[in-house]
Scaffold this active site. Structure first.
Site, PDB file in Angstrom:
ATOM      1  N   GLU A  61       6.037 -86.182 -42.513  1.00 56.82           N
ATOM      2  CA  GLU A  61       7.299 -86.927 -42.486  1.00 56.82           C
ATOM      3  C   GLU A  61       8.046 -86.704 -43.795  1.00 56.82           C
ATOM      4  OE1 GLU A  61       6.708 -91.094 -41.671  1.00 56.82           O
ATOM      5  OE2 GLU A  61       8.863 -91.477 -41.490  1.00 56.82           O
ATOM      6  N   ASN A 208      10.503 -92.994 -32.033  1.00 59.13           N
ATOM      7  CA  ASN A 208       9.258 -93.306 -32.741  1.00 59.13           C
ATOM      8  C   ASN A 208       9.232 -94.799 -33.009  1.00 59.13           C
ATOM      9  OD1 ASN A 208       6.929 -92.730 -34.763  1.00 59.13           O
ATOM     10  ND2 ASN A 208       8.418 -93.891 -35.958  1.00 59.13           N
ATOM     11  N   GLU A 209       8.134 -95.426 -32.692  1.00 53.16           N
ATOM     12  CA  GLU A 209       7.976 -96.866 -32.925  1.00 53.16           C
ATOM     13  C   GLU A 209       9.252 -97.610 -32.529  1.00 53.16           C
ATOM     14  OE1 GLU A 209       6.099 -97.746 -36.731  1.00 53.16           O
ATOM     15  OE2 GLU A 209       4.297 -96.661 -36.106  1.00 53.16           O
ATOM     16  N   TYR A 276      -3.327 -97.736 -37.257  1.00 50.82           N
ATOM     17  CA  TYR A 276      -3.801 -97.450 -38.614  1.00 50.82           C
ATOM     18  C   TYR A 276      -4.960 -98.382 -38.955  1.00 50.82           C
ATOM     19  CZ  TYR A 276       0.276 -94.543 -39.612  1.00 50.82           C
ATOM     20  OH  TYR A 276       1.200 -93.531 -39.615  1.00 50.82           O
ATOM     21  N   GLU A 333      -0.019 -91.193 -34.486  1.00 48.95           N
ATOM     22  CA  GLU A 333      -0.196 -91.677 -35.864  1.00 48.95           C
ATOM     23  C   GLU A 333      -1.498 -92.445 -35.939  1.00 48.95           C
ATOM     24  OE1 GLU A 333       3.087 -93.518 -37.937  1.00 48.95           O
ATOM     25  OE2 GLU A 333       4.530 -92.250 -36.874  1.00 48.95           O
ATOM     26  N   GLN A 382      -0.949 -88.659 -43.230  1.00 48.75           N
ATOM     27  CA  GLN A 382      -0.057 -87.526 -43.095  1.00 48.75           C
ATOM     28  C   GLN A 382      -0.598 -86.386 -43.952  1.00 48.75           C
ATOM     29  OE1 GLN A 382       4.079 -88.376 -43.717  1.00 48.75           O
ATOM     30  NE2 GLN A 382       4.049 -90.174 -42.395  1.00 48.75           N
TER      31      GLN A 382
HETATM   32  O1  AHR Z   1       3.204 -92.917 -41.387  1.00 51.30           O
HETATM   33  C1  AHR Z   1       3.981 -93.856 -42.043  1.00 51.30           C
HETATM   34  C2  AHR Z   1       4.807 -94.704 -41.083  1.00 51.30           C
HETATM   35  O2  AHR Z   1       3.948 -95.470 -40.300  1.00 51.30           O
HETATM   36  C3  AHR Z   1       5.619 -93.958 -40.070  1.00 51.30           C
HETATM   37  O3  AHR Z   1       6.844 -93.555 -40.577  1.00 51.30           O
HETATM   38  C4  AHR Z   1       5.813 -94.966 -38.991  1.00 51.30           C
HETATM   39  O4  AHR Z   1       5.978 -94.383 -37.728  1.00 51.30           O
HETATM   40  C5  AHR Z   1       4.584 -95.822 -39.092  1.00 51.30           C
HETATM   41  O5  AHR Z   1       4.878 -97.161 -39.108  1.00 51.30           O
END
Ligand code: AHR
Length: 530
Positions: A61, A208-209, A276, A333, A382
């Site tokens: 990103e 995205n999201e 995450y 992600e 990332q």
């Molecule tokens: O990876 C960091 C961020 O996490 C991304 O931009 C977003 O899609 C997510 O919340």
């Protein structure tokens, strides 16, 4: 048979001392409770689906130092470059056979105006990256640069289109610019910018999201938006787009339900999921990347293993609306998210990467393999200098993180046939809390080799995997291991090789089983030839 003991192809005359010592050591540690014996059953006689290599994908990103000062560096930086792309990084990522790279975001995707990133660089608009640190963006890395990077990496591009602040028309034009082989004003501009032929981009994310940074939508609203955007995501010049809808955040099962119900299967190639691992489970104080005790290590692993429950529940919903499993689950992600390193920009998400990260990567990839009947793409967040990175850089220096080594070791699973694995009872216990100590996956590659990846999460105990393979004989076994004495061990620019893979030879054969003694905090890959 002496040739089955140890790693690599073992000479027939190898002395038998080693298996005897290993057997005694195993006996001693089982008797004293320092280790446990765990049955691992691999069904080579029950081959399943092919593991899509795109499960091993990555994400870049416009955030912190991932693109700028990561992939794309100052023209005066004394490293080998093509244009401004760092070639040492390209080489390292080619080594792991990187299958795809997702770009330009993340949250950034929903504010990205693609036309700002084409044409003469000096004339490109300077914009603001309001999501990540409020830094100015000179747009020197845009469409051509990203696709040049993918060509160098020999990987598939995965582009996320702007739904949050962009129009359907802008998205449609971007696809024409990328993929149309005929003559139009846009493709003439593309040719003037140095690319005559279309790139044929296939993976196409629509938002995205969208439940959060991508527009704060409800699933009902997003489903309608998805249908509208996807109608104009054209398959130019025979290039069929693999359209990916924005799926849920973590355990938002309602989002999955509504999208699967409202969007016909045929309108989407896949639907995403983001999850995450937060060490403390608290977004306000996530925990340090390198300073943590066993309790926090344990909780982190517990949180990482939650991925399996998420996949189980989300795929059950998908099965209800798509029993033929046409729609892919795209975990685009995932990874550990800690507090940033001290004295770094909080908007840049720069974190170190320890042995704990390697164990998370290995365990998660084992889970993805298991669910590869549905999970066909995934992207670790990332690639460079951001979150759970594969590579860290400092000026011209670069280092490979423990996570990088896992992706290198696990590449044996790319496009191999998944073999089911069953594990006997076992656990890793901290203050009466328990998680499974081992996790594993297995596959058979096109040459008939079986690869088993096994993770020992226990921070103190050796664990002995007693591996039985149904439907295959064992002639030779090779082993590779990544381990370190502490979960917080990590590579630094002064000591870049502190955590790195080595040969694994704690293997013997007994009663048609392979006995592998895994040290605490270890990831082992066995290559078995019959
Ligand atoms: O990876 C960091 C961020 O996490 C991304 O931009 C977003 O899609 C997510 O919340």
């Amino acid at each position: 048979m002496a040739k089955l003991v140890g790693s690599l192809i073992i000479p027939k005359k190898r002395p038998v001392m080693k298996p005897i010592i290993l057997s005694l050591a195993i006996l001693f540690c089982s008797l004293h409770g320092y280790c446990q014996n765990i049955q691992v059953n691999i069904q080579a006689n029950n081959p399943q689906q092919t593991i899509n290599k795109h499960i091993y994908g990555h994400f870049a990103e416009h955030l912190g130092r991932c693109i700028y000062d990561g992939f794309w560096v100052d023209e005066n930086l004394p490293v080998e470059k093509k244009d401004r792309i760092r070639l040492d990084i390209v080489k390292a990522l080619k080594e792991i056979n990187i299958p795809n790279l997702r770009w330009p975001g993340g949250c950034y995707a929903d504010e990205y105006q693609w036309k700002s990133g084409i044409g003469i660089r000096e004339k490109r608009p300077v914009t603001i990256n309001s999501h990540w640190g409020g830094v100015v963006e000179d747009n020197s890395f845009g469409t051509h640069e990203f696709l040049e990077l993918c060509e160098l990496l020999e990987c598939e591009p995965y582009i996320s289109a702007n739904v949050g602040s962009g129009t359907v028309y802008e998205m449609r034009e971007w696809i024409e610019y990328l993929n149309f082989a005929g003559k139009s004003t846009l493709t003439e501009t593309r040719a003037q910018n140095g690319k005559d032929k279309p790139w044929g981009v296939k993976f196409w994310g629509i938002g995205n999201e969208s439940w959060g940074c991508g527009g704060d939508m409800t699933p009902e609203y997003y489903s309608n938006e998805y249908k509208r955007y996807q109608s104009y995501a054209r398959n130019y010049s025979g290039n069929n787009l693999m359209k990916i809808a924005c799926g849920p955040n973590i355990a938002d099962y309602n989002w999955m339900e509504v999208c699967m119900k409202n969007i016909p299967n045929w309108m989407m190639w896949g639907i995403s999921l983001h999850y995450y691992t937060i060490p403390t489970g608290d977004w306000g104080r996530k925990g340090s990347a390198t300073q943590f005790d066993e309790k926090e290590y344990f909780n982190t692993m517990k949180n990482a293993l939650y991925m399996e429950e998420l996949l189980e529940k989300h795929t059950a919903i998908m099965d209800k609306y798509d029993p033929r499993r046409n729609v892919a689950l795209v975990v685009d992600e995932w990874g550990i998210w800690t507090d940033v390193e001290p004295d770094t920009n909080p908007g840049f998400l720069y974190q170190q990467n320890s042995m704990r990260d390697a164990l998370i990567a290995a365990s998660t990839l084992n889970i993805f393999n298991k669910y590869s009947h549905r999970v066909r793409v995934a992207n670790l967040a990332q690639t460079i200098n951001v979150l759970q990175a594969l590579i860290l850089t400092e000026g011209e220096k670069m280092l490979l993180t423990p996570t990088y080594h896992i992706f290198n070791m696990y590449k044996v699973h790319h496009e191999a046939i998944m073999l089911p694995v069953q594990l006997g009872h076992h656990q890793y216990e901290v203050e009466e809390n328990k998680i499974p100590a081992l996790n594993a996956s297995a596959s058979k590659d096109k040459d008939g080799k079986i690869h088993v990846t096994i993770v020992n999460l226990d921070a103190k105990k050796n664990n002995i995997a007693e591996i039985a393979i149904d439907g295959a004989t064992t002639k030779t076994i090779n082993g590779e291991i990544l381990t370190s004495s502490s979960f917080s061990d990590h590579n630094t620019f002064d000591q870049p090789g502190k955590v790195k893979p080595g040969k694994f030879d704690n293997i013997k054969k007994s009663n048609n089983k392979i006995i592998a003694e895994l040290p605490p905090l270890s990831v082992v890959v066995l290559t078995i030839e019959s």
